[in-house]
Design a protein around this motif. Structure first.
Motif, PDB file in Angstrom:
ATOM      1  N   SER A  14      -9.086   1.785  -5.410  1.00 30.68           N
ATOM      2  CA  SER A  14      -8.919   2.517  -6.475  1.00 30.68           C
ATOM      3  C   SER A  14      -7.644   3.372  -6.187  1.00 30.68           C
ATOM      4  N   ILE A  15      -6.962   3.782  -7.426  1.00 28.49           N
ATOM      5  CA  ILE A  15      -5.742   4.552  -7.321  1.00 28.49           C
ATOM      6  C   ILE A  15      -6.012   5.960  -6.590  1.00 28.49           C
ATOM      7  N   ALA A  16      -7.359   6.284  -6.780  1.00 26.75           N
ATOM      8  CA  ALA A  16      -7.760   7.632  -6.163  1.00 26.75           C
ATOM      9  C   ALA A  16      -7.757   7.629  -4.676  1.00 26.75           C
ATOM     10  N   ARG A  17      -8.087   6.261  -4.115  1.00 29.25           N
ATOM     11  CA  ARG A  17      -8.248   6.012  -2.603  1.00 29.25           C
ATOM     12  C   ARG A  17      -6.690   6.126  -2.413  1.00 29.25           C
ATOM     13  N   ILE A  18      -5.889   5.403  -2.747  1.00 26.56           N
ATOM     14  CA  ILE A  18      -4.446   5.299  -2.566  1.00 26.56           C
ATOM     15  C   ILE A  18      -3.874   6.743  -2.644  1.00 26.56           C
ATOM     16  N   GLU A  19      -4.067   7.606  -3.630  1.00 30.60           N
ATOM     17  CA  GLU A  19      -3.560   8.911  -3.541  1.00 30.60           C
ATOM     18  C   GLU A  19      -4.378   9.960  -2.333  1.00 30.60           C
ATOM     19  N   HIS A  20      -5.531   9.685  -2.290  1.00 32.22           N
ATOM     20  CA  HIS A  20      -6.072  10.480  -1.008  1.00 32.22           C
ATOM     21  C   HIS A  20      -5.475  10.072   0.301  1.00 32.22           C
ATOM     22  N   ALA A  21      -5.197   8.710   0.542  1.00 34.21           N
ATOM     23  CA  ALA A  21      -4.661   8.237   1.826  1.00 34.21           C
ATOM     24  C   ALA A  21      -3.244   8.835   1.896  1.00 34.21           C
ATOM     25  N   ILE A  22      -2.440   8.800   0.599  1.00 32.64           N
ATOM     26  CA  ILE A  22      -0.978   9.521   0.738  1.00 32.64           C
ATOM     27  C   ILE A  22      -1.252  10.853   1.362  1.00 32.64           C
ATOM     28  N   ASN A  23      -2.022  11.656   0.524  1.00 32.46           N
ATOM     29  CA  ASN A  23      -2.298  13.150   1.205  1.00 32.46           C
ATOM     30  C   ASN A  23      -2.742  13.219   2.583  1.00 32.46           C
ATOM     31  N   VAL A  24      -3.629  12.415   2.899  1.00 24.83           N
ATOM     32  CA  VAL A  24      -3.997  12.516   4.470  1.00 24.83           C
ATOM     33  C   VAL A  24      -2.688  12.247   5.237  1.00 24.83           C
ATOM     34  N   ARG A  26       0.378  12.721   4.329  1.00 21.92           N
ATOM     35  CA  ARG A  26       1.147  14.001   4.081  1.00 21.92           C
ATOM     36  C   ARG A  26       0.885  15.250   4.848  1.00 21.92           C
ATOM     37  N   ASN A  27      -0.514  15.597   4.814  1.00 21.01           N
ATOM     38  CA  ASN A  27      -0.781  16.767   5.448  1.00 21.01           C
ATOM     39  C   ASN A  27      -0.707  16.608   6.994  1.00 21.01           C
ATOM     40  N   ALA A  28      -0.936  15.298   7.724  1.00 21.45           N
ATOM     41  CA  ALA A  28      -0.766  15.183   9.054  1.00 21.45           C
ATOM     42  C   ALA A  28       0.758  15.402   9.232  1.00 21.45           C
ATOM     43  N   GLN A  29       1.573  14.861   8.746  1.00 26.32           N
ATOM     44  CA  GLN A  29       2.922  15.096   8.650  1.00 26.32           C
ATOM     45  C   GLN A  29       3.377  16.520   8.541  1.00 26.32           C
ATOM     46  N   ILE A  38       7.679  19.333   2.830  1.00 23.44           N
ATOM     47  CA  ILE A  38       8.160  18.043   3.271  1.00 23.44           C
ATOM     48  C   ILE A  38       9.143  17.216   2.522  1.00 23.44           C
ATOM     49  N   LEU A  39      10.098  17.142   2.550  1.00 20.44           N
ATOM     50  CA  LEU A  39      11.246  16.556   1.783  1.00 20.44           C
ATOM     51  C   LEU A  39      11.453  14.933   1.838  1.00 20.44           C
ATOM     52  N   ALA A  40      10.755  14.424   2.819  1.00 21.54           N
ATOM     53  CA  ALA A  40      10.789  12.927   3.319  1.00 21.54           C
ATOM     54  C   ALA A  40       9.458  12.407   3.491  1.00 21.54           C
ATOM     55  N   LEU A  41       9.069  11.222   2.997  1.00 17.88           N
ATOM     56  CA  LEU A  41       7.727  10.865   3.252  1.00 17.88           C
ATOM     57  C   LEU A  41       7.714   9.992   4.450  1.00 17.88           C
ATOM     58  N   ASP A  42       6.520  10.218   5.375  1.00 20.43           N
ATOM     59  CA  ASP A  42       6.592   9.460   6.528  1.00 20.43           C
ATOM     60  C   ASP A  42       6.264   7.877   5.980  1.00 20.43           C
ATOM     61  N   LEU A  76      -4.034   2.831   4.594  1.00 20.75           N
ATOM     62  CA  LEU A  76      -5.190   3.119   4.053  1.00 20.75           C
ATOM     63  C   LEU A  76      -6.358   3.044   5.026  1.00 20.75           C
ATOM     64  N   THR A  77      -6.487   2.236   5.885  1.00 20.46           N
ATOM     65  CA  THR A  77      -7.637   1.928   6.860  1.00 20.46           C
ATOM     66  C   THR A  77      -7.825   3.435   7.670  1.00 20.46           C
ATOM     67  N   VAL A  78      -6.438   3.656   8.324  1.00 20.35           N
ATOM     68  CA  VAL A  78      -6.377   4.888   9.168  1.00 20.35           C
ATOM     69  C   VAL A  78      -6.669   6.025   8.458  1.00 20.35           C
ATOM     70  N   ALA A  79      -6.018   6.192   7.267  1.00 27.19           N
ATOM     71  CA  ALA A  79      -6.179   7.470   6.834  1.00 27.19           C
ATOM     72  C   ALA A  79      -7.664   7.661   6.330  1.00 27.19           C
ATOM     73  N   GLU A  80      -8.378   6.581   6.273  1.00 33.14           N
ATOM     74  CA  GLU A  80     -10.063   7.071   5.723  1.00 33.14           C
ATOM     75  C   GLU A  80     -10.683   6.895   7.021  1.00 33.14           C
TER      76      GLU A  80
END
Length: 81
Positions: A14-24, A26-29, A38-42, A76-80
């Motif tokens: 789902s798009i919600a899973r993708i969004e959650h993984a991105i936030n994980v 970004r928070n780690a960064q 953060i001005l650039a994405l990892d 995705l897998t590592v973020a989850e």
């Protein structure tokens, strides 16, 4: 990172899973950055943002899991985990 587990046919992400993984990611960064914004994405966030943007543009709420590249699936897998 490499996924060795085969992806079951028909499994979707789902798009919600993708969004959650991105936030994980970004928070780690953010925890290792000195700047509050953060001005650039990892690399992991960037590869997931590509598929996320495509899903938004096309109005998709989910996509087949096998549509993700190996890098996207790993991110995705590592973020989850």
């Amino acid at each position: 990172m490499s996924h060795s587990t085969p992806i079951p046919n028909g499994q979707r992400v789902s798009i919600a899973r993708i969004e959650h993984a991105i936030n994980v990611w970004r928070n780690a960064q953010a925890t290792i950055s000195d700047t509050p914004e953060i001005l650039a994405l990892d690399d992991e966030s960037r590869c997931l943002a590509d598929i996320y943007g495509m899903m938004i543009f096309n109005g998709l709420e989910s996509i087949p899991l096998d549509a993700l590249s190996e890098h996207q699936l790993d991110a995705l897998t590592v973020a989850e985990a």
